[in-house]
Design an enzyme around this catalytic site. Structure first.
Site, PDB file in Angstrom:
ATOM      1  N   HIS A   1      -4.267   1.804   7.427  1.00 15.90           N
ATOM      2  CA  HIS A   1      -2.883   2.142   7.050  1.00 15.90           C
ATOM      3  C   HIS A   1      -2.179   2.673   8.291  1.00 15.90           C
ATOM      4  CE1 HIS A   1      -4.348   2.946   2.679  1.00 15.90           C
ATOM      5  NE2 HIS A   1      -3.742   1.782   2.726  1.00 15.90           N
TER       6      HIS A   1
ATOM      7  N   CYS B   1      -2.842  11.492   3.806  1.00 13.37           N
ATOM      8  CA  CYS B   1      -3.187  10.536   2.743  1.00 13.37           C
ATOM      9  C   CYS B   1      -3.073  11.169   1.372  1.00 13.37           C
ATOM     10  CB  CYS B   1      -4.630  10.061   2.881  1.00 13.37           C
ATOM     11  SG  CYS B   1      -4.997   9.219   4.404  1.00 13.37           S
TER      12      CYS B   1
ATOM     13  N   GLU C   1       0.825  -1.223   0.000  1.00 14.67           N
ATOM     14  CA  GLU C   1       0.000   0.000   0.000  1.00 14.67           C
ATOM     15  C   GLU C   1       0.854   1.266   0.000  1.00 14.67           C
ATOM     16  OE1 GLU C   1      -3.731   0.179   0.472  1.00 14.67           O
ATOM     17  OE2 GLU C   1      -3.781  -1.900  -0.172  1.00 14.67           O
TER      18      GLU C   1
HETATM   19  O1  SUG Z   1      -7.656   3.149   0.327  1.00 17.43           O
HETATM   20  N1  SUG Z   1     -10.502   5.201   0.505  1.00 17.43           N
HETATM   21  C1  SUG Z   1      -9.056   5.066   0.556  1.00 17.43           C
HETATM   22  C2  SUG Z   1      -8.463   6.015   1.568  1.00 17.43           C
HETATM   23  C3  SUG Z   1      -6.982   6.016   1.531  1.00 17.43           C
HETATM   24  C4  SUG Z   1      -6.375   6.741   2.681  1.00 17.43           C
HETATM   25  N2  SUG Z   1      -4.977   6.713   2.581  1.00 17.43           N
HETATM   26  C5  SUG Z   1      -4.107   6.665   3.620  1.00 17.43           C
HETATM   27  N3  SUG Z   1      -4.506   6.370   4.817  1.00 17.43           N
HETATM   28  N4  SUG Z   1      -2.878   6.854   3.353  1.00 17.43           N
HETATM   29  C6  SUG Z   1      -8.654   3.621   0.880  1.00 17.43           C
HETATM   30  O2  SUG Z   1      -9.312   2.991   1.709  1.00 17.43           O
HETATM   31  C7  SUG Z   1     -12.726   4.822  -0.391  1.00 17.43           C
HETATM   32  C8  SUG Z   1     -13.416   4.906  -1.735  1.00 17.43           C
HETATM   33  C9  SUG Z   1     -14.895   4.749  -1.629  1.00 17.43           C
HETATM   34  O3  SUG Z   1     -15.371   4.088  -0.711  1.00 17.43           O
HETATM   35  O4  SUG Z   1     -15.613   5.277  -2.509  1.00 17.43           O
HETATM   36  C10 SUG Z   1     -11.213   4.686  -0.486  1.00 17.43           C
HETATM   37  O5  SUG Z   1     -10.701   4.115  -1.426  1.00 17.43           O
END
Ligand code: SUG
Length: 441
Positions: free
Chosen positions: A249, A365, A176
């Site tokens: 994460h 993020c 990730e």
């Molecule tokens: O991968 N949300 C992302 C958020 C990423 C956050 N990144 C870090 N923490 N670095 C994920 O879970 C949700 C999309 C949706 O539900 O429509 C989403 O992909």
């Protein structure tokens, strides 16, 4: 930090299809906001305002473009045929979840785009990039090829920049990116230590989350450290309890910048040994553990306290750019006030990123950190480097192309696809990136 090196924040520009599809199991915000109506325009403007603010503090800022969405090449590869409108309509009728997955603007969370090792840390003295395979979620697994193209276009000088392919697409290599990777370095600069966090060790005997998936494996982290020829790497397991509480994460429960490391008491298995190991490489490390009794894990996750950005500002002190939600929560706000009172940070700034936050994406993020020397910065595609002029151009571009509101039913609208392509086509010219999207071929 290597003498003369700068940490550059590459923020993802929110895409025209930003929406709430509840796609990420284990990401509590994404699950809770499923089917809510989003505002792509507001989301993109919030992101640009954050970039402008970070840049105004004296930190280096740059952008990464959104990806082409809905991603028609994926639908066609899976057997959907006919005109673009036919393909979208058929997908909507037969597999709405697939249409949602190929429509997500998730590439905006560039902390997951790749793992990047600074040239000061690697044996060959080059900056190393590995796009994350993101294979825990279908919608995110589609990102790697475009991310690879974009990074190669921006960092094209092979003498300075080494680009690796994403890890093999098998669960044992689930990766990730930088959300599970932190570089720590003495305040005076020099060579850094890289902290890799993983959710599952791949070893049957070790503890693992019971409820939610571990999105990063130890094998993925170790392989990247090996490929990047990182000289000082430290590995630590995310605590299964934190993952089960919604810390999908590491950057939801820990943040580090230069010689400062803030982490939650429940973030890792064996935090003490981890900090000791880091201290071997970074003697002046300031490691600060937030105790459960002061900041309960649930408050840390709900407010995204640790998803703050720490940046060095004029005078060499550290400013914290935190989500508004961590101001509104009494426990996390008190913690930040204590950091200020103790002189750990010199400033705390709260930013409104509510559109992204509702999908589980906070300030950290939205950015990929790339540490670059002056020479490496000079070899970087200049069109993506952020200043007031680019900010103005991008705001006008968003105002012109983005919708105010988007609901699930709109994803099959062929006009949305056309609008997105027109926007991205113009964006590649603004950023000087050449052809990076399949539709431009
Ligand atoms: O991968 N949300 C992302 C958020 C990423 C956050 N990144 C870090 N923490 N670095 C994920 O879970 C949700 C999309 C949706 O539900 O429509 C989403 O992909």
């Amino acid at each position: 930090m290597t003498a003369g090196a700068h940490e550059v924040n590459f923020d993802g520009i929110v895409g025209p299809t930003h929406n709430y599809a509840g796609l990420s199991f284990g990401n509590v915000a994404s699950m809770a906001n499923r089917a809510a109506v989003s505002s792509p325009k507001r989301a993109a403007l919030q992101g640009l305002a954050k970039m402008k603010f970070v840049a105004s503090l004296g930190a280096r800022q740059a952008v990464l473009p959104p990806h082409e969405r809905p991603h028609l090449p994926t639908l066609r590869r899976l057997g959907y045929a006919g005109s673009d409108g036919d393909v979208l309509g058929l997908a909507r009728r037969t597999d709405a979840a697939l249409l949602a997955a190929v429509s997500s603007s998730s590439a905006m969370w560039t902390a997951n785009a790749a793992t990047v090792s600074a040239s000061g840390d690697t044996r060959d003295g080059r900056v190393h990039f590995t796009p994350a395979n993101l294979l825990s979620n279908l919608h995110r697994s589609l990102e790697a090829p475009a991310t690879a193209r974009v990074l190669r276009a921006i960092f094209s000088d092979e003498r300075r920049f080494a680009h690796h392919d994403p890890l093999p697409a098998a669960t044992t290599f689930s990766d990730e990116g930088a959300a599970n990777h932190t570089r720590l370095v003495d305040a005076r600069g020099g060579s850094g230590a890289e902290l890799f966090t993983y959710g599952s060790s791949g070893d049957d005997a070790s503890p693992r989350p019971a409820k939610y998936p571990a999105r990063q494996t130890a094998r993925a982290s170790r392989t990247i450290a090996f490929m990047h020829r990182v000289q000082r790497a430290v590995f630590v397991q995310q605590s299964p309890a934190a993952i089960d509480a919604g810390a999908f994460h590491n950057d939801v429960v820990a943040v580090g910048h230069r010689d400062l490391l803030l982490y939650h008491e429940k973030a890792w298995v064996g935090a003490g040994e981890c900090v000791e190991a880091l201290r071997q490489h970074v003697p002046g490390l300031r490691a600060l553990e937030a105790k459960e009794r002061d900041v309960p894990l649930a408050d840390a996750i709900a407010s995204y306290l640790f998803n703050s950005q720490l940046v060095t500002v004029a005078g060499g002190t550290t400013a914290m750019i935190a989500p508004m939600e961590s101001h509104d929560n009494a426990r996390t706000h008190a913690f930040i006030q204590k950091l200020l009172a103790d002189g750990v940070i010199s400033h705390a700034h709260f930013v409104d990123l509510r559109e992204s936050m509702r999908n589980g994406g906070g300030p950290a993020c939205l950015r990929l950190r790339v540490v670059l020397t002056e020479e490496e910065l000079a070899a970087t595609q200049p069109g993506v480097l952020f200043d007031d002029a680019l900010h103005e151009r991008l705001v006008a571009w968003v105002e012109r192309h983005y919708r105010d509101a988007l609901a699930a039913a709109d994803l099959a609208d062929p006009k949305l696809l056309e609008e997105g392509r027109a926007a991205l086509d113009e964006l590649t010219r603004i950023l000087g990136l050449g052809w990076i999207y399949e539709f431009q071929k």
